[in-house]
Scaffold this active site. Structure first.
Site, short mmCIF file in Angstrom:
data_model
loop_
_atom_site.label_atom_id
_atom_site.label_comp_id
_atom_site.label_asym_id
_atom_site.label_seq_id
_atom_site.Cartn_x
_atom_site.Cartn_y
_atom_site.Cartn_z
N ALA A 172 0.73 -1.33 -0.04
CA ALA A 172 -0.07 0.01 0.07
C ALA A 172 0.91 1.21 0.02
O ALA A 172 0.51 2.36 -0.66
CB ALA A 172 -0.86 -0.21 1.23
N TYR A 173 1.84 1.16 0.71
CA TYR A 173 2.87 2.26 0.61
C TYR A 173 3.45 2.74 -0.64
O TYR A 173 3.57 3.89 -1.19
CB TYR A 173 4.06 2.02 1.81
CG TYR A 173 4.96 2.92 1.82
CD1 TYR A 173 4.76 4.33 2.39
CD2 TYR A 173 6.20 3.09 1.61
CE1 TYR A 173 5.61 5.53 2.77
CE2 TYR A 173 7.36 3.86 1.64
CZ TYR A 173 6.94 5.25 2.27
OH TYR A 173 7.57 6.16 2.13
#
Length: 245
Positions: free
Chosen positions: A153-154
């Site tokens: 997600a990052y």
């Protein structure tokens, strides 16, 4: 207030970690610096005091980077104090790690709000205000290449940062403004070290050919290069990671 010949920078997330190192490095190059913070006024004031004690000029400005009204006010404050704006460095960001299969979607939304919308809002203000000869410097991550598990997600948020950065460089054709992204590798900041045991940290440090973690000062040197002499580097992502990727 300074005159318009003074080079002026605004650094988001400028009160700690990489952001503070960038503030101090640009101040040494003669920039007057706006030190942006989201919540920790005391730490921002400490950064301003450190710059002032070293003979530089700085002012603290507050605001949520994803709030266009708050950032309009922050940009206005820097321009009022120093007479204009030449460089914007957007170090503000958050990192919440989890395998994709188990990620809390609220964490996904938090990261995307700060890392994507925040970068977009700051870049939008910068594109409207920066003087000719200036620079916009956003922050990605070397994990877009390293592909560490739990960073999905990052990395998704930072890949978006790279995309908007490279397009903005082309949209500012004819204005003599460079737009680039810096993609640090593992760097010894609280953001990176939090939640990692010493063995993990040591293993990551040993992976790079230079056999150490980066420091905030290493990354600040890359930013200073892009903010100053690197006028022929534009629309690029620079990987500052000691040869790790």
């Amino acid at each position: 207030m300074t005159d318009n010949t003074t080079r002026v920078a605004l650094v988001t997330g400028g009160s700690g970690g990489i952001g503070r190192a960038v503030v101090e490095r640009l101040a040494r190059d003669g920039f007057a610096v706006g030190v942006h913070y989201a919540g920790n006024k005391a730490r921002a004031d400490e950064t301003v005091a450190a710059v002032t004690a070293a003979g530089g000029r700085a002012v603290a400005v507050a605001g949520d980077v994803a709030d266009e009204h708050a950032m309009t006010d922050a940009f206005d404050a820097v321009e009022r104090e120093f007479g204009g704006l030449d460089v914007v460095v957007n170090t503000a960001g958050i990192m919440l790690l989890s395998p994709i299969a188990t990620l809390d979607l609220a964490d996904l939304d938090r990261m995307h709000r700060t890392n994507i919308r925040g970068t977009f809002v700051v870049s939008q203000q910068a594109a409207r205000r920066i003087r000719s000869g200036g620079a916009i410097i956003n922050f990605s991550t070397s994990v877009t290449r390293l592909r560490f598990p739990a960073y999905g997600a990052y990395v998704a948020s930072k890949a978006a940062v790279e995309g908007m950065t490279l397009i903005l460089a082309r949209e500012l054709r004819g204005r003599d403004i460079t737009v680039n992204a810096v993609a640090p590798g593992p760097t010894a900041t609280p953001l990176f070290l939090d939640g990692k045991d010493q063995t993990t940290i040591d293993d990551l440090a040993a992976t790079a050919p230079l056999e150490r973690l980066g420091t905030p000062q290493d990354i600040a040197e890359t930013v200073a290069f892009l903010a100053g002499p690197a006028r022929w580097i534009n629309g690029q992502t620079l990987y500052a990671n000691g040869g790790l990727a």
